[in-house]
Each structure stands twice: as C-alpha cells, then as structure tokens.
Motif scaffolding. Sequence first.
Motif, mmCIF file in Angstrom:
data_model
loop_
_atom_site.group_PDB
_atom_site.id
_atom_site.type_symbol
_atom_site.label_atom_id
_atom_site.label_comp_id
_atom_site.label_asym_id
_atom_site.label_seq_id
_atom_site.Cartn_x
_atom_site.Cartn_y
_atom_site.Cartn_z
ATOM 1 N N ARG A 77 -51.730 -23.908 -22.536
ATOM 2 C CA ARG A 77 -51.970 -23.717 -23.976
ATOM 3 C C ARG A 77 -52.128 -22.245 -24.319
ATOM 4 O O ARG A 77 -51.652 -21.796 -25.355
ATOM 5 C CB ARG A 77 -53.211 -24.489 -24.420
ATOM 6 C CG ARG A 77 -52.924 -25.959 -24.581
ATOM 7 C CD ARG A 77 -54.030 -26.668 -25.298
ATOM 8 N NE ARG A 77 -53.607 -28.039 -25.577
ATOM 9 C CZ ARG A 77 -54.061 -28.756 -26.576
ATOM 10 N NH1 ARG A 77 -54.980 -28.274 -27.366
ATOM 11 N NH2 ARG A 77 -53.625 -29.974 -26.760
ATOM 12 N N LEU A 78 -52.815 -21.506 -23.454
ATOM 13 C CA LEU A 78 -52.984 -20.076 -23.720
ATOM 14 C C LEU A 78 -51.634 -19.360 -23.690
ATOM 15 O O LEU A 78 -51.350 -18.524 -24.548
ATOM 16 C CB LEU A 78 -53.948 -19.459 -22.695
ATOM 17 C CG LEU A 78 -55.413 -19.826 -22.889
ATOM 18 C CD1 LEU A 78 -56.242 -19.377 -21.698
ATOM 19 C CD2 LEU A 78 -55.941 -19.195 -24.165
ATOM 20 N N ILE A 79 -50.804 -19.696 -22.714
ATOM 21 C CA ILE A 79 -49.475 -19.067 -22.649
ATOM 22 C C ILE A 79 -48.677 -19.424 -23.895
ATOM 23 O O ILE A 79 -48.015 -18.576 -24.492
ATOM 24 C CB ILE A 79 -48.739 -19.506 -21.363
ATOM 25 C CG1 ILE A 79 -49.389 -18.863 -20.140
ATOM 26 C CG2 ILE A 79 -47.260 -19.127 -21.427
ATOM 27 C CD1 ILE A 79 -48.844 -19.354 -18.828
ATOM 28 N N TRP A 80 -48.783 -20.693 -24.313
ATOM 29 C CA TRP A 80 -48.053 -21.137 -25.515
ATOM 30 C C TRP A 80 -48.501 -20.372 -26.757
ATOM 31 O O TRP A 80 -47.699 -19.984 -27.596
ATOM 32 C CB TRP A 80 -48.254 -22.646 -25.695
ATOM 33 C CG TRP A 80 -47.388 -23.244 -26.743
ATOM 34 C CD1 TRP A 80 -47.780 -23.740 -27.949
ATOM 35 C CD2 TRP A 80 -45.974 -23.435 -26.689
ATOM 36 N NE1 TRP A 80 -46.710 -24.215 -28.636
ATOM 37 C CE2 TRP A 80 -45.579 -24.050 -27.887
ATOM 38 C CE3 TRP A 80 -45.004 -23.149 -25.723
ATOM 39 C CZ2 TRP A 80 -44.266 -24.372 -28.160
ATOM 40 C CZ3 TRP A 80 -43.700 -23.477 -25.985
ATOM 41 C CH2 TRP A 80 -43.337 -24.075 -27.200
ATOM 42 N N ILE A 81 -49.820 -20.159 -26.882
ATOM 43 C CA ILE A 81 -50.346 -19.386 -28.015
ATOM 44 C C ILE A 81 -49.831 -17.964 -27.957
ATOM 45 O O ILE A 81 -49.396 -17.396 -28.961
ATOM 46 C CB ILE A 81 -51.891 -19.409 -28.012
ATOM 47 C CG1 ILE A 81 -52.424 -20.771 -28.386
ATOM 48 C CG2 ILE A 81 -52.433 -18.370 -28.987
ATOM 49 C CD1 ILE A 81 -53.929 -20.870 -28.271
ATOM 50 N N TYR A 82 -49.845 -17.392 -26.756
ATOM 51 C CA TYR A 82 -49.461 -15.987 -26.619
ATOM 52 C C TYR A 82 -47.964 -15.782 -26.796
ATOM 53 O O TYR A 82 -47.535 -14.705 -27.176
ATOM 54 C CB TYR A 82 -49.911 -15.441 -25.255
ATOM 55 C CG TYR A 82 -51.321 -14.898 -25.299
ATOM 56 C CD1 TYR A 82 -51.563 -13.547 -25.451
ATOM 57 C CD2 TYR A 82 -52.405 -15.751 -25.220
ATOM 58 C CE1 TYR A 82 -52.841 -13.047 -25.517
ATOM 59 C CE2 TYR A 82 -53.695 -15.281 -25.274
ATOM 60 C CZ TYR A 82 -53.916 -13.925 -25.419
ATOM 61 O OH TYR A 82 -55.186 -13.447 -25.495
#
Length: 114
Positions: free
Chosen positions: A105-110
């Motif tokens: 999820r963090l990678i997707w947000i970034y």
Amino acid sequence: MKIVQLFGKGVCPKCGKGDVFSNLGNILKFSSPKMNESCPNCGYTYERENGYFLGAFYISYAISVGELLLVYFITQFFTKNVWEIISMMCLVLLLLIFFNFRVSRLIWIYIFNK
Ligand SMILES: [Zn+2]
C-alpha cells in the motif's frame, strides 16, 4: 530517504511527517494493520477513490513471489523434501503477511504521489 520510510508505519507522501498506518498489526494477536484515512499532519486523503488500493494487490503479489523464490532457493540448500520446502514457504508467507500489506500500500501511494 524515502525507501526507509516505506517500512514501519510509513509517512505521508505529501508532507513526509504524518503516519500512514496507526498500528503495524500483530500476527500473534490476529490484529491487522489499521490505515489512517487521512494524514494526521496535513490532512491529505490516502484513499483517493473507492477501490484505490486494488492496484496494491499486484504489488503485494510481486513482493510475495519474490519472497517465496528467495525462501525456495535458501531452503533447497538444507532439504530436498518438497513438503518441507512448501511448508517453509507457507510459514514465511504467513509471517510476512502484514509486512507485505503495508509495504504494497505504501508503494502504491508513493507511485501516484510526488
Ligand atoms: Zn501529510
């Protein structure tokens, strides 16, 4: 360093200060990681639309495949028994389930925020 901030609770991609997750989740207590709806520091909304995080499943899948390949190549040095290798892969996948959830999820947000 952004990649370091991907681990742990993660930080807001916009301001770089607010936590993305309010807790990390605990596999032993069966409590999953809780994600803040918006940044506690700047108010930036993380889930921009319904189903926004469906794309994170693809990242999670890629991370899981990478981890399983790594476990396979490491365990095959110690045993040639297929069931031992498969059970070790399942164990590692279970232990890393919340880690994969948060990181994907963090990678997707970034990916979609500068
Ligand atoms: Zn923020």
